[in-house]
Design a protein around this motif. Structure first.
Motif: not given
Lengths: 128, 128
Positions: B1-12, B14-21, B36-43
């Motif tokens: 999962m790329k950062i944009g997809a993770l963002a959509r799934k969590t209501g965040t 991409a900028e915020t996710i990178r900030y958390y990182e 590209y950042r590659d996220y799984g279910p753990t993240e």
DNA sequence: CTTGACCTTGTAGCCACTACAAGGTGCATA
DNA sequence: TATGCACCTTGTAGTGGCTACAAGGTCAAG
């Protein structure tokens, strides 16, 4: 009156007063021979106004508007009313959010059985 | 999962996710061939946890503590309870403040006669 | 083979302060 | 007169929790 005395009279700090000056909320006061800022009753009143408005939760931008409106006592106070009413609605919204949040937190904490983290309701709720 | 997809799934975003990182709340994920950042279910789960806690008003520091506590399910949940209870008290305090503030604002707005600024109750209250 | 959505890093800005550092001023006391 | 100390000066940087660019790289569809 030097900056420290003004700070004490208004429940602020010298730093905050200088910050207000930097950002144009307060004008540059005259200086003493030793280059200290020298404040009179006009500045005291203005700073009190600012602090009251800030304590009521108005933003700096709103305070700026309120200050410039209060400088022209003959015009209609419609604009003043509109700023205050808008702010009131905003506060109502925040109150609603905070009440909901409190309920959720309350449930979470009440359900916690004080056992191991593995069965902790708080962690469960957060984990979804 | 790329950062944009993770963002959509969590209501965040991409900028915020990178900030958390950047701030160490999220670990650096693996990268795809194209960097590209590659996220799984753990993240995904970890970010959901973070978002729920943030939505409940916990600070980033508190979230950090809750995360590290939830990583060790065998220990007592006392610490978790204490963070949540402290936060609840803080929320109660804020609620009280906000209610008082609302009352003051309400009076101010209600007393305004919509005439000239010179007689405006709102400005009068602020001027002391 | 180009378009366009998405991604990358890096930097700067938001609000309303707050916290220094390094030095100058002013007044009471020894 | 010297010294100590509280107060003042300017300037810069940090806080929390993002948000907003800019300048460029990647990738799938048409």
């Amino acid at each position: 009156m030097k900056i420290g005395a003004l700070a004490r009279k208004t429940g602020t700090t010298a730093e905050t007063i200088r910050y207000y000056e930097r950002t144009g909320l307060l004008e540059e006061p005259p200086r003493t021979a030793g280059n200290y800022r020298d404040y009179g009753p006009t500045e005291l009143a203005r700073l009190r106004f600012i602090r009251r408005a800030r304590d009521l939760g108005f933003t700096m931008a709103e305070v700026r508007q309120l200050l410039s409106l209060s400088d022209d006592p003959s015009q209609s106070c419609e604009a003043v009313d509109s700023i205050a009413s808008l702010h009131l609605r905003e506060v109502d919204r925040k109150l609603g959010d905070l009440r909901k949040l409190r309920t959720e937190l309350r449930h979470m904490v009440d359900d916690c059985q004080h056992g191991a983290v593995g069965e902790c309701r708080i962690i469960e709720v957060l984990s979804g």
